[in-house]
Design a protein around this motif. Structure first.
Motif, PDB file in Angstrom:
ATOM      1  N   ASN A  43       2.539  15.885  39.151  1.00 32.70           N
ATOM      2  CA  ASN A  43       3.181  14.939  40.058  1.00 32.70           C
ATOM      3  C   ASN A  43       4.420  14.288  39.449  1.00 32.70           C
ATOM      4  O   ASN A  43       5.130  13.567  40.129  1.00 32.70           O
ATOM      5  N   ILE A  44       4.681  14.531  38.184  1.00 31.70           N
ATOM      6  CA  ILE A  44       5.833  13.914  37.522  1.00 31.70           C
ATOM      7  C   ILE A  44       6.981  14.923  37.429  1.00 31.70           C
ATOM      8  O   ILE A  44       6.800  16.036  36.928  1.00 31.70           O
ATOM      9  N   CYS A  45       8.134  14.533  37.896  1.00 30.16           N
ATOM     10  CA  CYS A  45       9.325  15.387  37.861  1.00 30.16           C
ATOM     11  C   CYS A  45       9.663  15.757  36.423  1.00 30.16           C
ATOM     12  O   CYS A  45       9.536  14.929  35.518  1.00 30.16           O
ATOM     13  N   THR A  46      10.106  16.986  36.222  1.00 30.45           N
ATOM     14  CA  THR A  46      10.480  17.447  34.880  1.00 30.45           C
ATOM     15  C   THR A  46      11.841  16.924  34.446  1.00 30.45           C
ATOM     16  O   THR A  46      12.215  17.061  33.288  1.00 30.45           O
ATOM     17  N   HIS A  49      11.367  10.563  35.022  1.00 26.34           N
ATOM     18  CA  HIS A  49       9.973  10.148  35.154  1.00 26.34           C
ATOM     19  C   HIS A  49       9.751   9.532  36.540  1.00 26.34           C
ATOM     20  O   HIS A  49       9.682   8.313  36.696  1.00 26.34           O
ATOM     21  N   ALA A  50       9.673  10.395  37.552  1.00 27.21           N
ATOM     22  CA  ALA A  50       9.440   9.957  38.923  1.00 27.21           C
ATOM     23  C   ALA A  50       8.267  10.737  39.493  1.00 27.21           C
ATOM     24  O   ALA A  50       8.062  11.906  39.152  1.00 27.21           O
ATOM     25  N   ARG A  51       7.499  10.090  40.367  1.00 27.44           N
ATOM     26  CA  ARG A  51       6.343  10.731  41.001  1.00 27.44           C
ATOM     27  C   ARG A  51       6.818  11.530  42.215  1.00 27.44           C
ATOM     28  O   ARG A  51       7.425  10.973  43.124  1.00 27.44           O
ATOM     29  N   LEU A  52       6.530  12.821  42.205  1.00 32.07           N
ATOM     30  CA  LEU A  52       6.949  13.668  43.312  1.00 32.07           C
ATOM     31  C   LEU A  52       6.271  13.258  44.622  1.00 32.07           C
ATOM     32  O   LEU A  52       6.846  13.419  45.702  1.00 32.07           O
ATOM     33  N   SER A  53       5.072  12.693  44.532  1.00 29.79           N
ATOM     34  CA  SER A  53       4.381  12.247  45.750  1.00 29.79           C
ATOM     35  C   SER A  53       5.106  11.088  46.426  1.00 29.79           C
ATOM     36  O   SER A  53       4.816  10.761  47.574  1.00 29.79           O
ATOM     37  N   ASP A  54       6.073  10.470  45.752  1.00 30.31           N
ATOM     38  CA  ASP A  54       6.918   9.443  46.359  1.00 30.31           C
ATOM     39  C   ASP A  54       8.173  10.054  46.982  1.00 30.31           C
ATOM     40  O   ASP A  54       9.007   9.341  47.538  1.00 30.31           O
ATOM     41  N   GLY A  55       8.304  11.375  46.855  1.00 40.26           N
ATOM     42  CA  GLY A  55       9.474  12.076  47.370  1.00 40.26           C
ATOM     43  C   GLY A  55       9.282  12.537  48.800  1.00 40.26           C
ATOM     44  O   GLY A  55       8.367  12.105  49.506  1.00 40.26           O
ATOM     45  N   PHE A  56      10.153  13.447  49.233  1.00 43.55           N
ATOM     46  CA  PHE A  56      10.195  13.907  50.613  1.00 43.55           C
ATOM     47  C   PHE A  56       9.845  15.384  50.653  1.00 43.55           C
ATOM     48  O   PHE A  56      10.515  16.201  50.016  1.00 43.55           O
ATOM     49  N   LEU A  57       8.781  15.739  51.393  1.00 43.03           N
ATOM     50  CA  LEU A  57       8.372  17.134  51.543  1.00 43.03           C
ATOM     51  C   LEU A  57       8.971  17.700  52.813  1.00 43.03           C
ATOM     52  O   LEU A  57       8.805  17.145  53.900  1.00 43.03           O
ATOM     53  N   ALA A  81      20.157  21.633  40.882  1.00 48.29           N
ATOM     54  CA  ALA A  81      20.512  20.614  39.896  1.00 48.29           C
ATOM     55  C   ALA A  81      20.055  19.263  40.409  1.00 48.29           C
ATOM     56  O   ALA A  81      20.009  19.052  41.629  1.00 48.29           O
ATOM     57  N   PRO A  82      19.694  18.354  39.566  1.00 50.58           N
ATOM     58  CA  PRO A  82      19.809  18.382  38.111  1.00 50.58           C
ATOM     59  C   PRO A  82      18.607  19.021  37.399  1.00 50.58           C
ATOM     60  O   PRO A  82      18.510  18.955  36.191  1.00 50.58           O
ATOM     61  N   LEU A  83      17.703  19.647  38.151  1.00 48.53           N
ATOM     62  CA  LEU A  83      16.504  20.220  37.548  1.00 48.53           C
ATOM     63  C   LEU A  83      16.829  21.460  36.728  1.00 48.53           C
ATOM     64  O   LEU A  83      17.601  22.317  37.151  1.00 48.53           O
ATOM     65  N   THR A  84      16.210  21.550  35.556  1.00 49.60           N
ATOM     66  CA  THR A  84      16.364  22.735  34.706  1.00 49.60           C
ATOM     67  C   THR A  84      15.020  23.317  34.299  1.00 49.60           C
ATOM     68  O   THR A  84      14.970  24.386  33.714  1.00 49.60           O
ATOM     69  N   GLU A  85      13.921  22.599  34.619  1.00 48.53           N
ATOM     70  CA  GLU A  85      12.592  23.036  34.219  1.00 48.53           C
ATOM     71  C   GLU A  85      11.649  23.002  35.419  1.00 48.53           C
ATOM     72  O   GLU A  85      11.635  22.032  36.175  1.00 48.53           O
ATOM     73  N   ASP A  86      10.875  24.086  35.593  1.00 51.08           N
ATOM     74  CA  ASP A  86       9.900  24.161  36.676  1.00 51.08           C
ATOM     75  C   ASP A  86       8.771  23.157  36.438  1.00 51.08           C
ATOM     76  O   ASP A  86       8.589  22.657  35.327  1.00 51.08           O
ATOM     77  N   ILE A  87       7.984  22.879  37.489  1.00 48.98           N
ATOM     78  CA  ILE A  87       6.780  22.069  37.351  1.00 48.98           C
ATOM     79  C   ILE A  87       5.579  22.998  37.297  1.00 48.98           C
ATOM     80  O   ILE A  87       5.606  24.097  37.850  1.00 48.98           O
ATOM     81  N   ARG A  88       4.530  22.546  36.631  1.00 46.55           N
ATOM     82  CA  ARG A  88       3.304  23.320  36.554  1.00 46.55           C
ATOM     83  C   ARG A  88       2.564  23.236  37.887  1.00 46.55           C
ATOM     84  O   ARG A  88       2.442  22.156  38.468  1.00 46.55           O
ATOM     85  N   THR A  89       2.092  24.382  38.368  1.00 44.28           N
ATOM     86  CA  THR A  89       1.274  24.427  39.566  1.00 44.28           C
ATOM     87  C   THR A  89      -0.143  24.823  39.176  1.00 44.28           C
ATOM     88  O   THR A  89      -0.375  25.355  38.082  1.00 44.28           O
ATOM     89  N   TYR A  90      -1.081  24.571  40.081  1.00 37.88           N
ATOM     90  CA  TYR A  90      -2.498  24.821  39.829  1.00 37.88           C
ATOM     91  C   TYR A  90      -3.109  25.586  40.992  1.00 37.88           C
ATOM     92  O   TYR A  90      -2.793  25.291  42.151  1.00 37.88           O
ATOM     93  N   PRO A  91      -4.024  26.522  40.701  1.00 35.27           N
ATOM     94  CA  PRO A  91      -4.747  27.186  41.783  1.00 35.27           C
ATOM     95  C   PRO A  91      -5.600  26.167  42.544  1.00 35.27           C
ATOM     96  O   PRO A  91      -6.128  25.219  41.956  1.00 35.27           O
ATOM     97  N   VAL A  92      -5.713  26.384  43.855  1.00 33.85           N
ATOM     98  CA  VAL A  92      -6.453  25.480  44.739  1.00 33.85           C
ATOM     99  C   VAL A  92      -7.452  26.302  45.545  1.00 33.85           C
ATOM    100  O   VAL A  92      -7.159  27.419  45.955  1.00 33.85           O
ATOM    101  N   LYS A  93      -8.636  25.713  45.772  1.00 35.18           N
ATOM    102  CA  LYS A  93      -9.572  26.298  46.728  1.00 35.18           C
ATOM    103  C   LYS A  93     -10.180  25.155  47.540  1.00 35.18           C
ATOM    104  O   LYS A  93     -10.247  24.011  47.082  1.00 35.18           O
ATOM    105  N   ILE A  94     -10.600  25.499  48.752  1.00 33.07           N
ATOM    106  CA  ILE A  94     -11.229  24.533  49.650  1.00 33.07           C
ATOM    107  C   ILE A  94     -12.688  24.961  49.821  1.00 33.07           C
ATOM    108  O   ILE A  94     -12.951  26.107  50.182  1.00 33.07           O
ATOM    109  N   GLU A  95     -13.602  24.047  49.534  1.00 28.44           N
ATOM    110  CA  GLU A  95     -15.023  24.310  49.716  1.00 28.44           C
ATOM    111  C   GLU A  95     -15.697  23.055  50.254  1.00 28.44           C
ATOM    112  O   GLU A  95     -15.463  21.957  49.728  1.00 28.44           O
TER     113      GLU A  95
END
Length: 104
Positions: A43-46, A49-57, A81-95
């Protein structure tokens, strides 16, 4: 292949076509609902130091609220720009009506 699946949130608590921040095992995680699918990333921009959940989807793109950099929420790829580094993603499942994230 077993993973380290951790319950993150009740699916009904995830807003449609939006993002929400949750804490999973002490990590700040963003959960996104995009066209009926759920995605998870750090959730933290690379860049700042900002929370992506406070951003606009918009569609598959989350815009950081600090410097307007955008990431693809499905792949974590930094899109401009100004991003130069990807964010880590995680596999998701719904159960059983819950969102699980593989934290391994």
């Amino acid at each position: 292949m077993p993973g380290n699946w951790i319950a993150a949130l009740a699916l009904e608590a995830l807003p449609e076509a939006d993002v929400i921040g949750v804490s999973v095992e002490g990590r700040d995680i963003a959960l996104y609902e995009v066209d009926g699918e759920v995605y998870a990333s750090d959730n933290i921009c690379t860049h700042g130091h900002a929370r992506l959940s406070d951003g606009f989807l918009e569609g598959r793109q989350i815009e950081c609220p600090l410097h307007q950099g955008k990431f693809d929420v499905c792949s974590g790829r930094a899109l401009c720009a100004p991003l130069t580094e990807d964010i880590r993603t995680y596999p998701v499942k719904i159960e059983d009506g819950r969102v699980f994230i593989d934290m391994s």
